[in-house]
Motif scaffolding. Structure first.
Motif, mmCIF file in Angstrom:
data_model
loop_
_atom_site.group_PDB
_atom_site.id
_atom_site.type_symbol
_atom_site.label_atom_id
_atom_site.label_comp_id
_atom_site.label_asym_id
_atom_site.label_seq_id
_atom_site.Cartn_x
_atom_site.Cartn_y
_atom_site.Cartn_z
ATOM 1 N N ALA A 65 0.832 -1.202 0.000
ATOM 2 C CA ALA A 65 0.000 0.000 0.000
ATOM 3 C C ALA A 65 0.867 1.252 0.000
ATOM 4 O O ALA A 65 0.620 2.204 -0.761
ATOM 5 C CB ALA A 65 -0.929 -0.013 1.214
ATOM 6 N N ARG A 66 1.885 1.264 0.820
ATOM 7 C CA ARG A 66 2.776 2.428 0.902
ATOM 8 C C ARG A 66 3.455 2.704 -0.439
ATOM 9 O O ARG A 66 3.502 3.858 -0.908
ATOM 10 C CB ARG A 66 3.808 2.181 2.004
ATOM 11 N N ALA A 67 3.977 1.641 -1.068
ATOM 12 C CA ALA A 67 4.683 1.819 -2.340
ATOM 13 C C ALA A 67 3.739 2.342 -3.427
ATOM 14 O O ALA A 67 4.105 3.237 -4.210
ATOM 15 C CB ALA A 67 5.323 0.501 -2.772
ATOM 16 N N GLU A 68 2.530 1.794 -3.480
ATOM 17 C CA GLU A 68 1.578 2.237 -4.511
ATOM 18 C C GLU A 68 1.189 3.697 -4.321
ATOM 19 O O GLU A 68 1.116 4.469 -5.285
ATOM 20 C CB GLU A 68 0.330 1.362 -4.484
ATOM 21 N N ILE A 69 0.905 4.069 -3.071
ATOM 22 C CA ILE A 69 0.491 5.446 -2.822
ATOM 23 C C ILE A 69 1.635 6.404 -3.128
ATOM 24 O O ILE A 69 1.431 7.490 -3.693
ATOM 25 C CB ILE A 69 -0.021 5.594 -1.381
ATOM 26 N N ASN A 70 2.857 6.003 -2.791
ATOM 27 C CA ASN A 70 4.021 6.831 -3.115
ATOM 28 C C ASN A 70 4.176 7.026 -4.620
ATOM 29 O O ASN A 70 4.662 8.075 -5.078
ATOM 30 C CB ASN A 70 5.297 6.194 -2.553
ATOM 31 N N SER A 71 3.757 6.033 -5.400
ATOM 32 C CA SER A 71 3.890 6.123 -6.851
ATOM 33 C C SER A 71 2.939 7.148 -7.455
ATOM 34 O O SER A 71 3.112 7.566 -8.603
ATOM 35 C CB SER A 71 3.630 4.753 -7.492
ATOM 36 N N GLY A 72 1.912 7.509 -6.687
ATOM 37 C CA GLY A 72 0.904 8.439 -7.193
ATOM 38 C C GLY A 72 -0.168 7.783 -8.034
ATOM 39 O O GLY A 72 -1.094 8.454 -8.501
ATOM 40 N N ARG A 73 -0.080 6.468 -8.227
ATOM 41 C CA ARG A 73 -1.075 5.735 -9.014
ATOM 42 C C ARG A 73 -1.468 4.450 -8.276
ATOM 43 O O ARG A 73 -1.233 3.341 -8.747
ATOM 44 C CB ARG A 73 -0.525 5.402 -10.398
ATOM 45 N N PRO A 74 -2.071 4.598 -7.088
ATOM 46 C CA PRO A 74 -2.414 3.392 -6.330
ATOM 47 C C PRO A 74 -3.541 2.601 -6.989
ATOM 48 O O PRO A 74 -4.460 3.178 -7.582
ATOM 49 C CB PRO A 74 -2.868 3.947 -4.974
ATOM 50 N N ALA A 75 -3.448 1.278 -6.889
ATOM 51 C CA ALA A 75 -4.561 0.416 -7.294
ATOM 52 C C ALA A 75 -5.489 0.181 -6.120
ATOM 53 O O ALA A 75 -6.686 -0.036 -6.294
ATOM 54 C CB ALA A 75 -4.031 -0.915 -7.827
ATOM 55 N N VAL A 252 -7.808 -3.254 11.446
ATOM 56 C CA VAL A 252 -8.017 -1.815 11.264
ATOM 57 C C VAL A 252 -8.085 -1.512 9.775
ATOM 58 O O VAL A 252 -7.257 -1.979 8.991
ATOM 59 C CB VAL A 252 -6.891 -1.016 11.939
ATOM 60 N N ALA A 253 -9.090 -0.720 9.399
ATOM 61 C CA ALA A 253 -9.297 -0.364 7.994
ATOM 62 C C ALA A 253 -9.038 1.121 7.791
ATOM 63 O O ALA A 253 -9.330 1.956 8.661
ATOM 64 C CB ALA A 253 -10.723 -0.696 7.567
ATOM 65 N N LEU A 254 -8.494 1.443 6.617
ATOM 66 C CA LEU A 254 -8.348 2.839 6.205
ATOM 67 C C LEU A 254 -8.559 2.926 4.701
ATOM 68 O O LEU A 254 -8.345 1.964 3.967
ATOM 69 C CB LEU A 254 -6.979 3.395 6.599
ATOM 70 N N ILE A 255 -9.007 4.081 4.263
ATOM 71 C CA ILE A 255 -9.169 4.347 2.835
ATOM 72 C C ILE A 255 -7.883 5.001 2.340
ATOM 73 O O ILE A 255 -7.422 6.006 2.891
ATOM 74 C CB ILE A 255 -10.379 5.248 2.570
ATOM 75 N N ALA A 256 -7.292 4.408 1.316
ATOM 76 C CA ALA A 256 -5.992 4.869 0.830
ATOM 77 C C ALA A 256 -6.083 6.271 0.229
ATOM 78 O O ALA A 256 -7.063 6.604 -0.458
ATOM 79 C CB ALA A 256 -5.458 3.902 -0.231
ATOM 80 N N ARG A 257 -5.075 7.074 0.499
ATOM 81 C CA ARG A 257 -4.960 8.377 -0.169
ATOM 82 C C ARG A 257 -4.866 8.148 -1.674
ATOM 83 O O ARG A 257 -4.106 7.313 -2.153
ATOM 84 C CB ARG A 257 -3.706 9.096 0.314
ATOM 85 N N GLY A 258 -5.676 8.857 -2.414
ATOM 86 C CA GLY A 258 -5.681 8.705 -3.858
ATOM 87 C C GLY A 258 -6.402 7.463 -4.348
ATOM 88 O O GLY A 258 -6.243 7.079 -5.515
#
Length: 350
Positions: A65-75, A252-258
């Motif tokens: 999750a961290r790597a995808e969000i850092n990429s700016g194009r999370p799945a 624990v659940a969270l909605i990913a940024r982006g």
């Protein structure tokens, strides 16, 4: 890695919320078997939403999750993890988005942080044992009794006690450090387990299998939902809930940024926290968080439950200096005693 679970509803309008996307991607450390009922119940309300559910290890959920969000194009849209501290780190580092779920008011205060991290389950952390091979007289009733048993009879249990390896499992690290936060005398229990030359694991599911088969006699700090579900259908496997205190962990659940499907993620989070969602979780050994949902009879005495709170206090265990102090003492107590190497498995993700 197993192929991701795909759940797609039948044709027809979802009829509940406008603007909800027809796709949802979830990364989770929860095994598929425990999640299917919740996802299927959600799809009965939103039949057009196709859910892609990827069951990963707790570490992989965090890293991916961290790597995808850092990429700016999370799945990924929704991140669910039993490693509660890693979820709080994601929130703290800005990887989650804020959403005030209308279901949040029905939850205990400790279950929500900043409207970004939500506990969606509550599960006792328990001790498993082999019912055929462990005599009733040897069943400990609390943490002190387990330490005493292993100190007195280390030879009888040598190589037959299982526990998480906190170096391999973020979930296991969380549970043992929470034990020590509640009672520093639990270092005596760690030392007693060390005397038995424990087998160290990265998965509750594998520990349960090995206790059931008789390879192991005891397993310490199992996730209760998996353990109670297995005990209900396996005559070889029993569960002990300590009478002094029982940790209550959460996914624990969270909605990913982006998140590309943030409205679908919000709808799914709301459903997990709703009465219907909590009832579906409760069929798999999870205690409903909501007080307006019927609870199965759980052998947890009033006053002895110790919920791990969702919030910044969980970050203390991730501080590098704190971790170094913990593992120095851990190595002296367990690994120096000759613990068997960690057993890793792809079956069971927490």
């Amino acid at each position: 890695m197993a192929a991701p679970l795909m759940l797609a509803g039948c044709s027809g309008a979802d009829g509940v919320r406008p603007g909800v996307e027809q796709a949802l991607v979830i990364y989770s450390s929860t095994d598929r078997a425990q999640f299917d009922e919740v996802a299927s119940a959600f799809n009965r309300i939103y039949p057009k939403i196709a859910i892609r559910y990827e069951s990963l290890s707790a570490s992989d959920v965090y890293e991916r999750a961290r790597a995808e969000i850092n990429s700016g194009r999370p799945a990924v849209d929704l991140v669910i993890n039993s490693a509660m501290d890693l979820q709080i780190k994601l929130v703290n580092d800005g990887y989650a988005q804020t959403y005030a779920s209308p279901e949040g008011a029905a939850l205990p205060g400790w279950a929500v942080w900043k409207n970004q991290a939500y506990a969606v389950t509550s599960e006792p952390i328990v001790i498993g044992y082999n019912k055929r091979l462990v005599a009733p007289a040897d069943l400990p009733r609390d943490h002190d009794e387990m330490a005493s048993l292993l100190h007195r009879r280390a030879d009888a249990f040598r190589g037959r006690v299982a526990m998480y390896d906190p170096k391999a499992s973020p979930t296991g690290f969380l549970y043992i450090t929470e034990d020590l936060r509640i009672d520093r005398d639990n270092w005596d229990l760690v030392a007693a387990i060390g005397l038995s030359n424990p087998q160290l694991y990265s998965s509750t599911a594998r520990m349960i299998d090995d206790v059931s088969s008789g390879k192991m006699l005891f397993a310490y700090n199992l996730i209760g939902s998996y353990a109670l579900d297995r005990a209900s259908r396996d005559p070889n496997f029993g569960v002990l809930i300590p009478r002094d205190y029982v940790l209550i962990g959460s996914r624990v659940a969270l909605i990913a940024r982006g998140a590309p499907h943030r409205n679908a993620a919000r709808a799914f989070l709301d459903f997990m926290l709703s009465r219907a969602g909590q009832a579906a979780f409760s069929h798999h050994g999870m205690i409903p968080l909501r007080r307006d949902v019927a609870r199965d009879d759980m052998p947890i005495r009033a006053g002895n439950a110790r919920a791990i709170h969702v919030g910044p206090s969980l970050m203390a265990g991730l501080d590098q200096s704190n971790r170094e102090r913990f593992f120095a003492k851990w190595d002296a107590s367990v690994r120096a005693a000759g613990a068997i190497k960690t057993t890793r498995t792809g079956s069971g993700k927490t």
